[in-house]
Design an enzyme around this catalytic site. Structure first.
Site, PDB file in Angstrom:
ATOM      1  N   THR A   5       0.845  -1.179   0.000  1.00  0.00           N
ATOM      2  CA  THR A   5       0.000   0.000   0.000  1.00  0.00           C
ATOM      3  C   THR A   5       0.880   1.228   0.000  1.00  0.00           C
ATOM      4  OG1 THR A   5      -1.935   0.966   1.038  1.00  0.00           O
ATOM      5  CG2 THR A   5      -0.169   0.343   2.502  1.00  0.00           C
ATOM      6  N   LYS A  38      -7.574   2.741   4.159  1.00  0.00           N
ATOM      7  CA  LYS A  38      -6.403   2.566   5.019  1.00  0.00           C
ATOM      8  C   LYS A  38      -6.055   3.824   5.788  1.00  0.00           C
ATOM      9  CE  LYS A  38      -4.838  -0.345   1.322  1.00  0.00           C
ATOM     10  NZ  LYS A  38      -3.892  -0.391   0.224  1.00  0.00           N
ATOM     11  N   GLY A  50      -3.005   6.555   9.273  1.00  0.00           N
ATOM     12  CA  GLY A  50      -2.875   5.761   8.060  1.00  0.00           C
ATOM     13  C   GLY A  50      -1.956   4.598   8.350  1.00  0.00           C
ATOM     14  N   SER A 129       4.783   0.423   0.094  1.00  0.00           N
ATOM     15  CA  SER A 129       5.563   0.074  -1.095  1.00  0.00           C
ATOM     16  C   SER A 129       5.795   1.263  -2.016  1.00  0.00           C
ATOM     17  CB  SER A 129       4.874  -1.059  -1.858  1.00  0.00           C
ATOM     18  OG  SER A 129       3.547  -0.702  -2.157  1.00  0.00           O
TER      19      SER A 129
END
Length: 176
Positions: A5, A38, A50, A129
């Site tokens: 994410t 998220k 987050g 990522s």
């Protein structure tokens, strides 16, 4: 395992925004969900959170963080330090694989899986990522535009999504 994410947060003055993409990736090669949320507001809408990493681990840590906020009457700095301390010392929490960005109108912190707490000098943070791409984009936008934090966070995530295969364009932006 579900993961991959990108979360980015930008704070300018008393304004702060956090953005997250919606992709959940399973086993490195399959998109399981495209519109996951998220990022969220906690503590009566006064704190942004987050998370990235293993979904169950991230939710567990978010719940622990909310407990710390309640115990500390919303004191973000104290809550995040206590969470990190517990995270490092607890045998079960120590195994959780997640990162969090937490922010309010005064502070922005990154909390790592190893129990580290970092308050970025430039009030910009990104994890996951696509974090390096989002961070670079957000820094460039802060330095070269007059955009508001929410616009910067969204644009930075769009740029990250165009580069990182684990990040998509289903973006949720929250701001204070």
């Amino acid at each position: 395992m579900f993961h991959a994410t990108t979360i980015v947060a930008v704070k300018k003055g008393e304004k702060v925004a956090i953005a997250g993409d919606g992709q959940v990736t399973f086993s490195q090669n399959m998109i399981m969900k495209q519109n996951a949320k998220k990022v969220r507001k906690v503590y009566n809408g006064k704190v942004l959170v987050g998370f990235a990493g293993s979904v169950a681990d991230a939710i567990t840590l978010c719940e622990k963080f909310e407990e710390k906020l309640e115990q500390n009457s919303g004191n973000l700095q104290k809550s995040v330090v206590e969470l990190a301390k517990e995270w490092r010392q607890d045998k079960i929490l120590r195994r959780l694989e997640a990162l969090m960005i937490v922010a309010n109108s005064e502070h922005l912190f990154v909390v790592s899986g190893s129990g580290e707490v970092v308050e970025p000098d430039d009030n910009i943070a990104a994890i996951g990522s696509g974090g390096p791409y989002a961070l670079a984009a957000a820094r460039a936008l802060v330095q070269n535009t007059n955009l508001e934090p929410a616009e910067i966070a969204k644009k930075a995530l769009e740029i990250a999504a165009s580069i990182c295969i684990y990040t998509n364009n289903n973006i949720t932006v929250l701001e204070l």
